[in-house]
Write an enzyme that holds these catalytic residues in place. Structure first.
Site, PDB file in Angstrom:
ATOM      1  N   GLU A   5       0.807  -1.227   0.000  1.00  0.00           N
ATOM      2  CA  GLU A   5       0.000   0.000   0.000  1.00  0.00           C
ATOM      3  C   GLU A   5       0.838   1.274   0.000  1.00  0.00           C
ATOM      4  OE1 GLU A   5      -0.563  -2.641   1.873  1.00  0.00           O
ATOM      5  OE2 GLU A   5      -2.663  -3.242   1.656  1.00  0.00           O
TER       6      GLU A   5
ATOM      7  N   PHE B 200     -11.734  -7.218  13.799  1.00  0.00           N
ATOM      8  CA  PHE B 200     -10.655  -7.690  12.939  1.00  0.00           C
ATOM      9  C   PHE B 200     -10.303  -6.600  11.921  1.00  0.00           C
ATOM     10  CE2 PHE B 200      -9.346  -9.986   9.003  1.00  0.00           C
ATOM     11  CZ  PHE B 200      -8.101 -10.367   9.475  1.00  0.00           C
ATOM     12  N   GLN B 201      -9.019  -6.289  11.829  1.00  0.00           N
ATOM     13  CA  GLN B 201      -8.490  -5.271  10.912  1.00  0.00           C
ATOM     14  C   GLN B 201      -9.090  -3.889  11.150  1.00  0.00           C
ATOM     15  OE1 GLN B 201      -8.530  -6.958   6.888  1.00  0.00           O
ATOM     16  NE2 GLN B 201      -6.492  -7.784   7.315  1.00  0.00           N
TER      17      GLN B 201
ATOM     18  N   LYS C 138     -17.512  -0.752   5.757  1.00  0.00           N
ATOM     19  CA  LYS C 138     -17.948  -1.722   4.747  1.00  0.00           C
ATOM     20  C   LYS C 138     -19.461  -1.683   4.510  1.00  0.00           C
ATOM     21  CE  LYS C 138     -17.232  -6.453   3.244  1.00  0.00           C
ATOM     22  NZ  LYS C 138     -16.642  -7.763   3.536  1.00  0.00           N
TER      23      LYS C 138
ATOM     24  N   MET D 106      24.333   8.994   2.414  1.00  0.00           N
ATOM     25  CA  MET D 106      24.094  10.233   3.148  1.00  0.00           C
ATOM     26  C   MET D 106      24.356  10.035   4.643  1.00  0.00           C
ATOM     27  SD  MET D 106      23.548  13.276   2.711  1.00  0.00           S
ATOM     28  CE  MET D 106      22.610  13.984   1.366  1.00  0.00           C
TER      29      MET D 106
HETATM   30  C1  LIG Z   1      12.262   5.587   5.279  1.00  0.00           C
HETATM   31  C2  LIG Z   1      13.543   6.242   5.644  1.00  0.00           C
HETATM   32  N1  LIG Z   1      14.366   5.690   6.571  1.00  0.00           N
HETATM   33  C3  LIG Z   1      15.541   6.275   6.894  1.00  0.00           C
HETATM   34  C4  LIG Z   1      15.925   7.449   6.299  1.00  0.00           C
HETATM   35  C5  LIG Z   1      17.229   8.118   6.678  1.00  0.00           C
HETATM   36  N2  LIG Z   1      18.145   8.146   5.513  1.00  0.00           N
HETATM   37  C6  LIG Z   1      18.296   9.246   4.745  1.00  0.00           C
HETATM   38  S1  LIG Z   1      19.331   9.009   3.476  1.00  0.00           S
HETATM   39  C7  LIG Z   1      19.635   7.417   3.944  1.00  0.00           C
HETATM   40  C8  LIG Z   1      20.565   6.546   3.163  1.00  0.00           C
HETATM   41  C9  LIG Z   1      20.112   6.292   1.782  1.00  0.00           C
HETATM   42  O1  LIG Z   1      20.979   5.366   1.199  1.00  0.00           O
HETATM   43  P1  LIG Z   1      20.934   5.053  -0.336  1.00  0.00           P
HETATM   44  O2  LIG Z   1      19.539   4.818  -0.764  1.00  0.00           O
HETATM   45  O3  LIG Z   1      21.915   3.992  -0.659  1.00  0.00           O
HETATM   46  O4  LIG Z   1      21.359   6.447  -1.008  1.00  0.00           O
HETATM   47  P2  LIG Z   1      22.809   7.161  -1.024  1.00  0.00           P
HETATM   48  O5  LIG Z   1      22.792   8.183   0.067  1.00  0.00           O
HETATM   49  O6  LIG Z   1      23.834   6.121  -0.802  1.00  0.00           O
HETATM   50  O7  LIG Z   1      22.868   7.789  -2.362  1.00  0.00           O
HETATM   51  C10 LIG Z   1      18.929   7.105   5.098  1.00  0.00           C
HETATM   52  C11 LIG Z   1      18.979   5.807   5.780  1.00  0.00           C
HETATM   53  C12 LIG Z   1      15.012   8.006   5.356  1.00  0.00           C
HETATM   54  N3  LIG Z   1      15.271   9.173   4.741  1.00  0.00           N
HETATM   55  N4  LIG Z   1      13.862   7.381   5.027  1.00  0.00           N
END
Ligand SMILES: Cc1ncc(C[n+]2csc(CCOP(=O)(O)OP(=O)(O)O)c2C)c(N)n1
Ligand SMILES: [Mg+2]
Lengths: 163, 572
Positions: B50, B112-113, B162, B479
């Site tokens: 979803e 439920f749900q 529903k 990052m």
């Molecule tokens: C759902 C979610 N969880 C955690 C984060 C924190 N976060 C921001 S950037 C990142 C790393 C992303 O890694 P990747 O997709 O390999 O991209 P890169 O920075 O290596 O280009 C994380 C964990 C987020 N933005 N969203």
């Protein structure tokens, strides 16, 4: 600064939680909040007391206005207004102190609404500060229970918060 | 015409001109699914989670300006959708999300749900509704679409028990022509006095800067913006969300501003005497340390949402109204005034800006022998002639995409700016591709982000969505690794993405084309080959430098003038 804000809001289930949720989500404080339907049953009126500097109050009123169900609001603190709060207070009043309590009720223009051998329930209305003063004057150790409504407010003069 | 609640739901979608619904079935929405089955006007796209439904609806909305629609069941269906709803909320994207609910007699019984969908979504929707009576469906849908698309747009949730969609209860149907809500009246025009005041300030400015955000795109105000900016000859910078509203290749555009913005944009912000903020909200990633923000500027702020004005930064001339209408009025006032800006001062201002530009703050090592992520984005730009729709996930790759793909058109750059939702890129790309069949849609992603909604590769197969996935694979949550390198002495706590799948085989097993590219010299050819496959999804696993960082950077607590430009460089 303390502000008292009057809100006309659609009388729909969930409207109150939108207001309460807004305050908790954005970290604003609510000192008191009263709600009741108005003479138009599709509308509720809330009176909300909050605190904050000018910028916070500006945000609070803007965020409240942004809620889809808020129809209108007025920060009563912007102009002359009347505030009233009601209190029900239960006091110990053993023999020998009953006259003293009666005098106090008289001074504060309160009403005794329930009496037993050793207690009174007293109704007092007025500004919040007046209710504070009553509690103080009644002596802490004689107070059994206090119920306060939170303030209601209305602007002075001809203008009204209406649709 | 007598219809059941479920049929009314579908009929309302038709009345609103909805072409696609992104959804996933379940008990509480089975009546609606049955009604969907018996018609062909509203097409249903079956996602695999979803979250994917809401992001796809969101990508559809961002790339078209029309509201996106998602349909999910009660309980876990609704909670899975929440991330996508919050993502749309933070970026003010028009969306209507239909959630099934347990039958009304069971509400509140921990059935439920059952979850309190209205309660859970309340803080991340523009508004939400719980329909209690089949007779309320039509009016509620009319209001929901109106709310989602007017004023400051946003997602609206309609929770439908529903029993309200019971196929055996039929009532007469008519769709309300008009919608009026006494409690909701978005401003339709800016205050002319304020507009004139703003124009006077702009004409007196010696170091003006336009600072524009996603609001320009949301209100389709790019034409008015371009005309005004060209007419005045001022520099313009944009937030992450506003890219493409003003052509990125135009000489008056000085790049993105903020944490990873250009040196020239951030320095111009620091030195400006007149800031013209348009459809932007002074987000903390943009302003840096508020105490150092635009210390010398008189600030004009145009926004549809009064609560955006003076929220983070006090402004001098607020103008509440739709951006397109306010800019239109500004153009008219300006034309009628027959006045022009202070040309000598503006000339000097440009001289200063060009000096800052001379630092070439986005340069990177071109001779390292490994693929630099910046180079990969530049190559993508060349191969797609700068004309692709680009959706992205969140991380370094997102910043590189924003810095190096110069968007000349609005609604081409689709990313989760406000919430920063990893997992957004692929499903959003599906919504874009459905809305724009035949167009190139690239998903720039990271090996961590892509795995958050990887299941949608199956959806892409089922509906023949020929996305081009450009995975900038640095083996790290780049990052996060960058912050750990800078601020935690290189203690790379759980940011190494171990046990990666073989992405080529993975995409092949979903029925797509997979490619792995490891050498800079092979990249352009491979990309050309990928984009030549017009009817295939191609997943390009591009192995990039694992140590590359995003520069320039303003670290937390610093002002616009205190950027770090490159590794080891002093803050300047
Ligand atoms: C759902 C979610 N969880 C955690 C984060 C924190 N976060 C921001 S950037 C990142 C790393 C992303 O890694 P990747 O997709 O390999 O991209 P890169 O920075 O290596 O280009 C994380 C964990 C987020 N933005 N969203
Ligand atoms: Mg990575």
């Amino acid at each position: 600064m303390r502000h008292i804000i009057s809100i006309l809001i659609e009388n729909e289930s969930g409207a109150l939680s939108r207001v309460a949720g807004l305050f908790s989500a954005r970290g604003y404080n609510i000192e008191s909040l009263t709600v009741a339907p108005t003479e138009d049953p599709t509308l509720s009126r809330m009176t909300l007391v909050t605190r904050g500097d000018e910028a916070i109050i500006e945000q609070i009123t803007k965020q409240l206005n942004k809620l889809v169900e808020v129809v209108k609001l007025l920060d009563l603190s912007d102009g002359p207004h009347i505030e009233r709060e009601m209190m029900l207070i239960k006091l110990k009043a053993e023999n020998g102190r009953r006259d003293e309590v009666a005098r106090l009720v008289d001074i504060f223009r309160g009403k005794v609404v329930d009496v037993t051998d050793n207690t009174f329930v007293i109704e007092v209305t007025g500004k919040s500060a007046k209710l504070d003063a009553f509690i103080k004057a009644a002596h802490e150790d004689s107070v059994i229970e206090v119920v306060r409504s939170g303030p209601l407010g209305i602007a002075r003069g001809a203008k009204g918060l209406k649709l | 015409m007598e219809l059941s609640g479920a049929e009314i739901v579908i009929q309302c979608l038709k009345e609103e001109g909805v072409e696609y619904v992104f959804g996933y079935p379940g008990g509480a929405v089975l009546h609606i699914y049955d009604a969907l089955f018996q018609q062909s006007d509203v097409k249903h796209i079956l996602v695999r989670h979803e979250q994917g439904a809401t992001h796809a609806a969101d990508g559809f909305a961002r790339s078209t300006g029309k509201p996106g629609v998602a349909l999910v069941t009660s309980g876990p269906g609704a909670t899975n959708a929440v991330t996508g709803i919050a993502t749309a909320y933070m970026d003010s994207i028009p969306m209507v999300v239909l959630t099934g609910q347990v039958p009304s007699p069971f509400i509140g019984s921990d059935a439920f749900q059952e979850v309190d969908t209205v309660g859970i979504t309340r803080p991340c929707v523009k508004h939400n509704f719980l329909i209690k009576d089949v007779r309320d469906i039509a009016a509620t849908f009319r209001k929901a679409f109106y709310l989602a698309t007017s004023g400051r747009p946003g997602p609206v949730v309609i929770d439908i028990p529903k029993d309200v969609t019971d196929p055996n209860i039929k009532i007469p149907f008519s769709y309300p022509k008009k919608v009026k809500m006494r409690s909701y009246n978005p401003v339709v025009k800016g205050h002319l006095g304020q507009i004139k005041k703003a124009i006077d300030l702009m004409l007196a400015a010696e170091k003006p800067v336009f600072y524009t955000g996603g609001g320009v795109i949301l209100d389709n105000a790019d034409k008015e913006l371009v005309e005004l900016v060209r007419m005045l000859g001022f520099p313009i910078t944009s937030t992450l969300m506003g890219l493409g509203a003003y052509p990125g290749t135009d000489k008056q555009f000085i790049g993105m501003l903020g944490m990873h913005g250009t040196y020239e944009a951030n320095m111009a912000m620091h030195e400006t005497d007149t800031l013209i903020a348009i459809g932007a909200r002074f987000d903390d990633r943009v302003t840096g340390q508020i105490a150092h923000f635009c210390p010398n500027a008189t600030i004009i702020h145009i926004d549809i949402d009064p609560s955006s004005i003076s929220k983070n930064v006090r402004v001098d001339v607020p103008i509440v109204g739709p951006v397109s209408s306010v800019l239109g009025d500004m153009l008219q006032v300006l034309k009628e005034s027959n006045k022009s800006p202070k040309s000598a001062a503006i000339h000097n201002w440009w001289k200063q800006i060009d000096e800052w530009r001379g630092k070439r703050c986005l340069q990177y090592d071109q001779h390292s022998g490994i693929i630099k992520p910046q180079f990969a984005v530049e190559t993508l730009y060349r191969v797609t002639k700068g004309d692709a729709f680009v959706s992205s996930d969140v991380g370094q790759h997102q910043m590189f995409a924003a810095q190096f793909y110069q968007f000349d058109k609005p609604r081409r750059w689709i990313n989760s700016g406000g919430l920063g939702t990893m997992g957004f890129g692929l499903p959003a790309g599906m919504g874009i591709q459905l809305a724009h069949p035949g167009s190139d849609v690239a998903v720039i992603t990271g090996e961590a982000s892509i795995q958050m909604c990887i299941q949608e590769l199956a959806t892409c197969k089922q509906y023949d969505l020929p996305l081009k996935i450009i995975l900038l694979n640095n083996g790290y949550m780049g990052m996060v690794r960058q912050w750990q390198e800078f601020f935690y002495d290189g203690r790379y706590s759980h940011s190494y993405v171990d046990s990666l799948p073989d992405f080529v085989k993975l995409s092949e097993s979903y029925g797509h084309v997979g490619m792995k590219v490891e050498k800079p010299d092979d990249l352009e050819g491979a990309m050309k080959e990928a984009f030549a496959m017009k009817d295939r999804l191609v997943f390009m696993d591009v192995v990039v430098d694992p140590t590359e960082n995003v520069y320039p950077m303003i670290v937390a607590g610093k002002g616009h003038h205190e950027m770090q430009l490159s590794p080891g460089s002093e803050m300047i």
